[in-house]
Design an enzyme around this catalytic site. Structure first.
Site, PDB file in Angstrom:
ATOM      1  N   ASP A 340       0.875  -1.162   0.000  1.00 11.24           N
ATOM      2  CA  ASP A 340       0.000   0.000   0.000  1.00 11.24           C
ATOM      3  C   ASP A 340       0.923   1.226   0.000  1.00 11.24           C
ATOM      4  O   ASP A 340       2.094   1.118   0.391  1.00 11.24           O
ATOM      5  CB  ASP A 340      -0.870  -0.023   1.264  1.00 11.24           C
ATOM      6  N   ASP A 539      -1.461  -0.756   6.149  1.00 13.27           N
ATOM      7  CA  ASP A 539      -1.667  -0.263   7.512  1.00 13.27           C
ATOM      8  C   ASP A 539      -3.092   0.213   7.788  1.00 13.27           C
ATOM      9  O   ASP A 539      -3.456   0.455   8.924  1.00 13.27           O
ATOM     10  CB  ASP A 539      -0.701   0.889   7.819  1.00 13.27           C
ATOM     11  N   ASP A 543      -6.942  -1.746   3.733  1.00 13.61           N
ATOM     12  CA  ASP A 543      -5.977  -2.773   3.324  1.00 13.61           C
ATOM     13  C   ASP A 543      -6.344  -4.156   3.858  1.00 13.61           C
ATOM     14  O   ASP A 543      -5.769  -5.161   3.427  1.00 13.61           O
ATOM     15  CB  ASP A 543      -4.567  -2.416   3.828  1.00 13.61           C
TER      16      ASP A 543
END
Length: 642
Positions: A340, A539, A543
């Site tokens: 990410d 995080d 996600d």
């Protein structure tokens, strides 16, 4: 004369010392019993040499009982519980069989070495549990709660969200919260592994188990005691210690079948060689007992669990938390990792990267006026400009005479009777913004930067560019992964320009921009089809689906609770290079496990063959077989080293 209070204090200290002494004995009871059985074996051997046969046998029997009690109890309990014979039962039968044919010394030595290897396994387990104990000791049991100016000491379990607590210098913070009064420096090494203290001010988050170094602070509780980051760490490590890897599960399933086969072959060996090869009954039974010893899979069974626990303990000490041996094992097979962007590859907060000021204007003046106005705004970009100004300027901000927040566009204000506008291009005039500084805004957009224009009395005076900057350690982390042969890709919901810019700065192999959470899952499935074993690093709440879809989900420690709960591995320090370290640790562990398994099989095969050829005697068989078990465990303990 000693006062009653002093006497009670001495009594309490004596009781505490005695309790601690007994706890240490209990902790090392298995090793103490093994060593004592060794002393009894030496005594039995001396008695035998002095022709005191009866006393010698009694001493050996005591060595059997004392040295073998722990393992015999474990073997019997597991056999009853699982209705499956195990390696401990083989050792019991082998020791008893040795005694039956008069080889008391060999039987006792077998028990002794088996007990020592068991004590080593227990040591490995205790070493792993020590990480939990050390953590648990860090959290205070009491907190100083402040209610309407009154202070009272309460147990941490009584704290609820919204409570205010006072934490004095030198004290550990009892629960997660945010500072509402005071400023200080916090030692967060217990949580993040960061050796340098971190400065904390009002509204900054603080965590249970960390140390308040130099200032009194009032903290508002934001999480219940059971939900703190500290408790989550403990739960993660406990989970990792109990969850078994696929290799361990296979060995345990294999053990039951193997033990049955060995016992069947031993029974066959008690009779067949006498009739088929003409061996005497004594030789036949003797060889059957040797086979019972050397064919036992002790070393094979001990090949995996000590290595796995040592690796988990090593990782926990370095801020890499594995939720189980299966995830640790899977890391070594990774071929690709998807990242990410926000909060993972980048810091997650925009920073000022460029300021372009029109001719005839002072950058210091423009920045001072802009920051003074933005200090009254609630826009996310305002904080970045304010932070930059505080670090750059050496004067306090001004107070605007008037202020208006134009939702979706920017802010208008008056300072020193001058009219200022700060915001988007269309807010200050699209055409003028497009032509400002030879079209600098367009170039910055291709670099993935967000632009803010500053206008004074109808004239554009400055352009401020902001961007969520790449973490300093990101490039090194990606470089380390590339050296390990792992393909890296970024999945982000940002625009193509931003995605391209960040991917270039991080030196990733590829990127996919404009990804919604469900798109990330689809892309991850395609990656798994191409690379088989894929990890996802993230995080945020968005996600979580991708973390669950990946073969290994890796969460940043400062991420959302959902990400932490969904992930298989947690990086407590938000330190991306730890991923490469975790993969290296996993590969080391798997390499050591393979060494252990191959070595165990070679030793067992060699000893069984030598026994059939009548080359090996019981003493050598006992020492070689049990010695190989100890060597396998010692090889596993190498993983405790960084």
């Amino acid at each position: 004369m000693m006062s009653l209070e002093d006497k009670n204090l001495v009594k309490e200290e004596t009781e505490a010392t005695t309790t601690k002494w007994f706890d240490q004995i209990k902790l090392h009871a298995e090793l103490i019993a093994a060593l004592f059985s060794g002393v009894l074996i030496a005594a039995g051997w001396l008695l035998d040499k002095n022709e005191l046969a009866t006393a010698s046998v009694i001493t050996y029997i005591l060595a059997f009982i004392i040295g073998g009690f722990a393992k015999a109890k474990e073997g019997i309990e597991e056999t009853i519980a699982n209705k499956e014979l195990n390696v401990e039962m083989l050792m019991i039968f082998a020791a008893i069989g040795s005694g039956i044919i008069g080889y008391w010394t060999e039987g006792a030595i077998l028990i002794f070495i088996f007990a020592v290897s068991g004590a080593l396994e227990t040591y490995t387990m205790n070493k792993s549990h020590k990480e939990i104990s050390a953590l648990m000791e860090l959290q205070p049991e009491e907190a100083l709660r402040v209610t309407d100016g009154k202070k009272e000491k309460v147990h941490v379990s009584q704290l609820i969200i919204g409570d205010q607590i006072l934490v004095k210098p030198g004290e550990r913070i009892p629960s997660d919260g945010k500072i509402i009064a005071g400023h200080t420096t916090i030692d967060e090494a217990a949580i993040t592994g960061e050796s340098l203290p971190v400065s904390k001010d009002i509204e900054d988050a603080v965590y249970a188990g960390t140390v308040n170094l130099n200032g009194s602070i009032t903290v508002e509780i934001t999480k219940s005691n059971s939900e703190t980051l500290f408790q989550k760490i403990i739960e993660l490590v406990q989970s990792a210690q109990t969850e078994k890897s696929p290799s361990q599960l296979f060995i345990e399933r294999f053990e039951g079948t193997y033990v049955k086969v060995v016992l069947a072959v031993v029974v066959f060996m008690m009779f067949a060689p006498h009739f088929l090869l003409g061996w005497s009954w004594t030789e036949t039974f003797y060889r059957a007992m040797i086979l019972l010893v050397v064919a036992s899979p002790c070393a094979l069974v001990a090949s995996i669990m000590p290595a796995t626990l040592s690796a988990i303990s090593n990782g926990a000490r370095r801020g890499i938390l594995f939720k189980g041996g299966v995830h640790l094992e899977n890391l070594s097979h990774l071929q690709a990792i998807a990242f990410d962007k926000t909060g993972t590859l980048t810091k997650g907060k925009p920073e000022v990267t460029d300021i372009i000021v029109a001719d005839g204007y002072s950058e210091e003046e423009i920045l001072l006026k802009t920051a003074s106005i933005e200090s009254h705004s609630t826009h996310p970009l305002a904080n970045a400009i304010i932070k930059y100004a505080k670090n750059t300027l050496k004067q306090s901000f001004l107070n605007p005479e008037s202020m208006e927040d134009v939702a979706g566009w920017g802010v208008k204000a008056t300072i020193d009777h001058e009219e200022w506008k700060i915001g988007k291009a269309k807010f200050v005039g699209a055409k003028a913004a497009e032509n400002f500084a030879n079209g600098a805004a367009a170039q910055m957009a291709t670099e993935g930067k967000t632009t803010v224009f500053v206008q004074k009395n109808g004239e554009i005076t400055a352009l401020i560019a902001l961007q969520d900057v790449v973490r300093e350690e990101t490039k090194r982390a990606i470089s380390d992964l590339r050296k390990q042969g792992i393909y890296t890709i970024m999945l982000t919901g940002d625009s193509q320009n931003t995605g391209k810019a960040i991917a270039g700065k991080a030196e990733l192999d590829d990127y996919i921009a404009e990804c919604l959470p469900e798109n990330k899952v689809e892309h991850l499935k395609h990656l798994k089809e191409k690379y088989t074993n894929v990890a996802m690093v993230g995080d945020g709440i968005n996600d979580a689906p991708a973390l669950a879809t990946a073969n290994v989900g890796i969460a940043m420690g400062e991420g959302s609770d959902v990400a932490l709960e969904t992930a298989d591995v947690v990086l407590m320090k938000n330190d991306l290079p730890r991923i490469s370290e975790a993969i290296t640790l996993s590969r080391r562990m798997n390499k050591i496990i393979k060494q252990n398994v191959v070595f165990s099989i070679i030793v067992i095969t060699f000893l069984i063959t030598s026994n059939f050829l009548q080359f090996v005697d019981l003493p050598f068989g006992v020492i070689a077989h049990e010695g190989s078990t100890i060597l396998v465990i010692l090889n596993s303990l190498r993983l405790l080293r960084s």
